[in-house]
Design an enzyme around this catalytic site. Structure first.
Site, PDB file in Angstrom:
ATOM      1  N   TRP A   1     -25.180  12.295 -27.987  1.00 37.51           N
ATOM      2  CA  TRP A   1     -24.032  13.061 -27.804  1.00 37.51           C
ATOM      3  C   TRP A   1     -23.517  12.396 -26.525  1.00 37.51           C
ATOM      4  O   TRP A   1     -21.789  13.051 -26.246  1.00 37.51           O
ATOM      5  CB  TRP A   1     -24.468  14.692 -27.512  1.00 37.51           C
ATOM      6  CG  TRP A   1     -24.790  15.445 -28.803  1.00 37.51           C
ATOM      7  CD1 TRP A   1     -26.005  15.695 -29.087  1.00 37.51           C
ATOM      8  CD2 TRP A   1     -23.789  15.799 -29.753  1.00 37.51           C
ATOM      9  NE1 TRP A   1     -25.881  16.299 -30.277  1.00 37.51           N
ATOM     10  CE2 TRP A   1     -24.542  16.275 -30.826  1.00 37.51           C
ATOM     11  CE3 TRP A   1     -22.368  15.581 -29.845  1.00 37.51           C
ATOM     12  CZ2 TRP A   1     -24.119  17.120 -31.873  1.00 37.51           C
ATOM     13  CZ3 TRP A   1     -21.962  16.248 -31.003  1.00 37.51           C
ATOM     14  CH2 TRP A   1     -22.788  16.664 -32.135  1.00 37.51           C
TER      15      TRP A   1
ATOM     16  N   ARG B   1     -31.663  27.242 -35.100  1.00 43.98           N
ATOM     17  CA  ARG B   1     -31.140  26.588 -36.038  1.00 43.98           C
ATOM     18  C   ARG B   1     -32.067  25.256 -36.648  1.00 43.98           C
ATOM     19  O   ARG B   1     -32.962  24.980 -35.926  1.00 43.98           O
ATOM     20  CB  ARG B   1     -29.883  25.828 -35.338  1.00 43.98           C
ATOM     21  CG  ARG B   1     -29.870  25.200 -34.223  1.00 43.98           C
ATOM     22  CD  ARG B   1     -28.537  24.732 -33.982  1.00 43.98           C
ATOM     23  NE  ARG B   1     -28.565  24.143 -32.406  1.00 43.98           N
ATOM     24  CZ  ARG B   1     -28.428  24.679 -31.397  1.00 43.98           C
ATOM     25  NH1 ARG B   1     -28.084  25.872 -31.297  1.00 43.98           N
ATOM     26  NH2 ARG B   1     -28.429  23.989 -30.178  1.00 43.98           N
TER      27      ARG B   1
ATOM     28  N   PHE C   1     -24.384  23.855 -40.066  1.00 39.08           N
ATOM     29  CA  PHE C   1     -24.963  23.150 -39.346  1.00 39.08           C
ATOM     30  C   PHE C   1     -26.492  22.430 -39.900  1.00 39.08           C
ATOM     31  O   PHE C   1     -26.666  22.710 -41.144  1.00 39.08           O
ATOM     32  CB  PHE C   1     -25.614  24.105 -38.094  1.00 39.08           C
ATOM     33  CG  PHE C   1     -24.502  24.153 -36.971  1.00 39.08           C
ATOM     34  CD1 PHE C   1     -23.204  23.914 -37.226  1.00 39.08           C
ATOM     35  CD2 PHE C   1     -24.699  24.274 -35.495  1.00 39.08           C
ATOM     36  CE1 PHE C   1     -22.232  23.881 -36.395  1.00 39.08           C
ATOM     37  CE2 PHE C   1     -23.903  24.317 -34.798  1.00 39.08           C
ATOM     38  CZ  PHE C   1     -22.674  24.226 -34.914  1.00 39.08           C
ATOM     39  N   SER C   2     -27.159  21.942 -39.165  1.00 40.74           N
ATOM     40  CA  SER C   2     -28.141  20.724 -39.775  1.00 40.74           C
ATOM     41  C   SER C   2     -29.208  21.788 -40.489  1.00 40.74           C
ATOM     42  O   SER C   2     -29.615  22.820 -40.249  1.00 40.74           O
ATOM     43  CB  SER C   2     -28.899  20.032 -38.562  1.00 40.74           C
ATOM     44  OG  SER C   2     -27.833  19.088 -38.398  1.00 40.74           O
TER      45      SER C   2
ATOM     46  N   TRP D   1     -16.088  12.143 -38.889  1.00 39.59           N
ATOM     47  CA  TRP D   1     -17.368  11.893 -37.880  1.00 39.59           C
ATOM     48  C   TRP D   1     -18.644  12.565 -38.655  1.00 39.59           C
ATOM     49  O   TRP D   1     -18.511  13.103 -39.426  1.00 39.59           O
ATOM     50  CB  TRP D   1     -16.897  13.238 -36.909  1.00 39.59           C
ATOM     51  CG  TRP D   1     -18.042  13.703 -36.065  1.00 39.59           C
ATOM     52  CD1 TRP D   1     -19.108  14.630 -36.516  1.00 39.59           C
ATOM     53  CD2 TRP D   1     -18.422  13.389 -34.807  1.00 39.59           C
ATOM     54  NE1 TRP D   1     -19.907  14.881 -35.442  1.00 39.59           N
ATOM     55  CE2 TRP D   1     -19.549  13.960 -34.632  1.00 39.59           C
ATOM     56  CE3 TRP D   1     -17.815  12.432 -33.893  1.00 39.59           C
ATOM     57  CZ2 TRP D   1     -20.337  14.070 -33.206  1.00 39.59           C
ATOM     58  CZ3 TRP D   1     -18.380  12.175 -32.647  1.00 39.59           C
ATOM     59  CH2 TRP D   1     -19.614  13.099 -32.328  1.00 39.59           C
ATOM     60  N   MET D   2     -19.518  11.833 -38.064  1.00 36.80           N
ATOM     61  CA  MET D   2     -20.963  12.123 -38.495  1.00 36.80           C
ATOM     62  C   MET D   2     -21.945  12.115 -37.273  1.00 36.80           C
ATOM     63  O   MET D   2     -21.664  11.718 -36.334  1.00 36.80           O
ATOM     64  CB  MET D   2     -21.441  10.766 -39.256  1.00 36.80           C
ATOM     65  CG  MET D   2     -23.073  11.033 -39.619  1.00 36.80           C
ATOM     66  SD  MET D   2     -23.654   9.270 -40.081  1.00 36.80           S
ATOM     67  CE  MET D   2     -23.170   9.107 -41.605  1.00 36.80           C
ATOM     68  N   ASN D   3     -22.571  13.364 -37.347  1.00 38.69           N
ATOM     69  CA  ASN D   3     -23.788  13.298 -36.664  1.00 38.69           C
ATOM     70  C   ASN D   3     -25.009  13.603 -37.375  1.00 38.69           C
ATOM     71  O   ASN D   3     -25.329  12.714 -38.219  1.00 38.69           O
ATOM     72  CB  ASN D   3     -23.732  14.275 -35.370  1.00 38.69           C
ATOM     73  CG  ASN D   3     -23.356  15.864 -35.617  1.00 38.69           C
ATOM     74  OD1 ASN D   3     -22.283  15.958 -35.920  1.00 38.69           O
ATOM     75  ND2 ASN D   3     -24.433  16.456 -35.384  1.00 38.69           N
ATOM     76  N   ASP D   4     -26.019  14.414 -37.089  1.00 38.07           N
ATOM     77  CA  ASP D   4     -27.514  14.556 -37.495  1.00 38.07           C
ATOM     78  C   ASP D   4     -27.534  14.203 -39.048  1.00 38.07           C
ATOM     79  O   ASP D   4     -26.845  14.749 -39.964  1.00 38.07           O
ATOM     80  CB  ASP D   4     -27.895  15.680 -37.589  1.00 38.07           C
ATOM     81  CG  ASP D   4     -27.810  16.436 -36.125  1.00 38.07           C
ATOM     82  OD1 ASP D   4     -27.217  15.988 -35.272  1.00 38.07           O
ATOM     83  OD2 ASP D   4     -28.471  17.562 -36.056  1.00 38.07           O
TER      84      ASP D   4
END
Ligand code: FRU
Length: 454
Positions: A292, A152, A88-89, A28-31
Site C-alpha cells: 500500500w 472481510r 472486496f477480496s 488499478w489492481m490490488n489483491d
C-alpha cells in the site's frame, strides 16, 4: 438526457509493462482473488478499478490461463453498485458444476467518510466461468457481535462435503484474528471457532487481512496480512506485512497452536497472498506485487499493480520455501551465457529474463549488482550479523533478513522490466521488488566463484 458512460482508462506508455506477470489491461489492481481451477482453466480474479490508475470502488477483474503463465483477460466478473459500494477480496470454489465467488460486500455508511462502513460476505456464481450472477439471497454472512467493522476477505475451501471459510477480522477488543466458519451449501454459514488471534497489537496487529488456511507437508499454516505491526530491526519494514503462523490445528477446538509470526517475503513489494491447491496437488501462491506504500510509477501510464509469478510452497524444517512454478520454464529461450561467471565482469541481461546462479567462497562487500545505470539493486551478505541485505536505490531502499548460509548460495532471479523477484537458497528467503528499469540491465558478481545461466 443520456447518462454519461464512464470510459475505462487506457495504457498510454508501455515502458514498464511486464512480460510474463499478470496485470490489468489498464486501470488499478490490488489483491489476487478467487484463484481457482474450473473446467480446464486456472482462474484469477483481482481487486480492480477500471476507470483510473488509483484505487476506487472495487470490481473483480478476471483472467484465465491453462498453464499459470499465459493469461487471457476476461470481462469484469463483479461490479459494485447494486448490492454494495465495493466488491472486496475473496475466493472461489467449484460446487454443483458452477464456479462460486465468495466476496466481501463493502458498504459505506456516511457519504464522504471512508472510515464509516460495514462489511458482509456474499456469493456470485457462473456456469461458464465467464459471466457471473450475484446470488439473490446476499448477504450470506453478517458480522458477529464481538467484532468491529473489519470483517472481510473470505477464503473458502472444501473438505469432503463441508465448506470451510477463514475470514479476516478485528475482535471488539481491537486485536486481529481469523474466524473459522463452515457450510454445506455456501449459503448458510455457522461459526466454528476463532482459528487464531493476535496476542498483542505490536507483534500481531489489529486486523488480519486476506487469511488463507491450509495443511502442507504435515503442518497447518495460516497465511495472512496483518495490519499494524511495528518495525522491529529488519522485520516489518513495510507499511503492512504478509506472513504466516505455522503449527497444529486442534481437531476438537478448531484452534491453531502455533509459533510466532514470520514474514514470507522480505522485499518492498509483496502483499495480500492467495493460494490454490492445483489439480496435481501443489500448493501454489500468488501475491500482489506491490504494497500500500509502494510508489507505483506506472500510474502515470494508465495502469497500476501486478501479481507475482505463481510460486509453489513446501515446508522444510518448519519454514515455508517458495519456488517459481515449473510451468515458467517454457518461457526460457536460448541462454545468453551458461557456465562460469568472471568475478567483477559485467554481463548484459535483457529486461525480461531469468538468472540462475550458484556462488561459492563469498567474501565481504557487495555480492551482486543489477543496474541500468540509474536504477540499481544490490545484494550484500553481512557476515558479522548473519544477515543478507538487499538495497534498492530509492528512499528506504534497504531490506534484510537473517540467513544461515552466507558463504555459498544459490540465487534465482526473475527480472521483468519493472520487477525483480529473488529466490535465495531454494526459496528459503525471497525478496520481491518493483524497480523501474528503463534501459537494459547489467549484472555483476563481485565476490566468490559463480556458475550461472542467464
Ligand atoms: C488488502 C485489502 C483487503 C480488502 C481489499 C480492498 O489489500 O485491504 O483487506 O478486501 O484490499 O481492495
Amino acid at each position: 438526457m443520456m447518462d454519461k458512460i464512464k470510459e475505462e482508462i487506457r495504457v498510454t506508455n508501455g515502458r514498464y509493462r511486464l512480460g510474463y506477470h499478470l496485470m490489468t489491461k489498464g486501470g488499478w489492481m490490488n489483491d489476487p482473488n478467487g484463484f481457482s481451477y474450473f473446467k480446464g482453466y486456472y482462474h484469477m480474479f483481482y481487486q480492480y478499478y477500471p476507470y483510473a490508475s488509483e484505487w476506487g470502488p472495487m470490481h473483480w477483474g478476471h483472467a484465465r490461463s491453462v498453464d499459470l503463465v499465459h493469461w487471457e483477460t476476461l470481462p469484469i466478473a463483479l461490479t459494485p453498485g447494486d448490492m454494495e459500494s465495493g466488491c472486496f477480496s475473496g475466493s472461489a470454489v467449484v460446487f454443483e458444476d458452477k464456479l462460486w465467488l465468495i466476496y466481501t460486500g463493502h458498504h459505506y455508511i456516511e457519504p464522504g467518510d471512508p472510515e464509516s462502513f460495514y462489511e458482509n460476505q456474499n456469493l456470485a456464481y457462473s456456469e461458464d466461468g465467464i459471466h457471473f450472477t450475484k446470488y439473490e439471497g446476499n448477504p450470506v454472512l453478517r458480522m458477529p457481535s464481538d467484532n468491529t467493522k473489519h470483517f472481510r476477505d473470505p477464503k473458502v475451501w472444501q473438505e469432503g462435503d463441508v465448506f470451510y471459510m477463514a475470514l479476516g477480522s478485528q475482535a471488539a477488543d481491537g486485536l486481529g484474528r481469523a474466524l473459522l466458519y463452515r457450510s454445506r451449501d455456501l449459503k448458510s454459514w455457522e461459526q466454528v471457532s476463532v482459528l487464531a488471534k493476535a496476542k498483542n497489537l505490536k507483534e500481531e496487529g489489529y486486523m488480519w487481512e486476506c487469511p488463507d488456511f491450509f495443511r502442507l507437508d504435515g503442518a497447518d499454516i495460516l497465511l495472512m496480512s496483518p495490519q499494524g505491526l511495528e518495525p522491529d530491526g529488519d522485520r516489518y519494514r513495510n507499511l503492512n506485512q504478509t506472513g504466516y503462523l505455522i503449527g497444529t490445528l486442534d481437531e476438537e477446538t478448531h484452534t491453531l497452536t502455533h509459533g510466532g509470526f514470520r514474514e514470507i517475503d522480505c522485499g518492498h513489494d509483496f502483499y495480500a497472498t492467495q493460494t490454490i491447491l492445483t489439480p496435481d496437488g501443489r500448493r501454489v501462491m500468488v501475491a500482489w506485487m506491490n504494497a500500500w506504500d509502494s510508489p507505483m510509477y506506472e500510474k502515470a501510464d494508465g495502469w497500476a499493480g501486478a501479481l507475482t509469478v505463481p510460486r509453489e510452497l513446501r515446508v522444510v524444517d518448519g519454514t515455508i520455501r517458495q519456488s517459481p512454478v515449473w510451468e515458467l520454464k517454457q518461457l526460457r529461450q536460448e541462454a545468453l551465457h551458461d557456465g562460469n561467471l568472471e568475478c567483477g565482469r559485467t554481463y548484459d541481461v535483457p529486461r525480461t529474463s531469468e538468472v540462475l546462479l550458484a556462488v561459492q567462497d563469498i567474501g565481504e562487500g557487495t555480492l551482486l549488482t543489477l543496474t541500468d545505470g540509474t536504477h540499481t539493486l544490490t545484494l550484500t551478505p553481512d557476515h558479522a550479523c548473519g544477515r543478507f541485505v538487499l538495497n534498492r536505490t530509492t528512499k528506504d531502499g534497504e531490506r534484510a533478513a537473517q540467513l544461515h548460509e552466507l558463504t555459498h548460495m544459490t540465487l534465482r532471479i526473475y527480472i521483468d522490466r519493472s520487477s525483480v523477484e529473488i529466490f535465495v537458497n531454494d526459496g528459503v528467503l525471497t525478496f520481491t521488488e518493483r524497480i523501474y528499469f528503463d534501459a537494459d540491465v547489467r549484472l555483476t558478481v563481485h565476490t566468490g566463484a559463480a556458475v550461472g545461466t542467464i
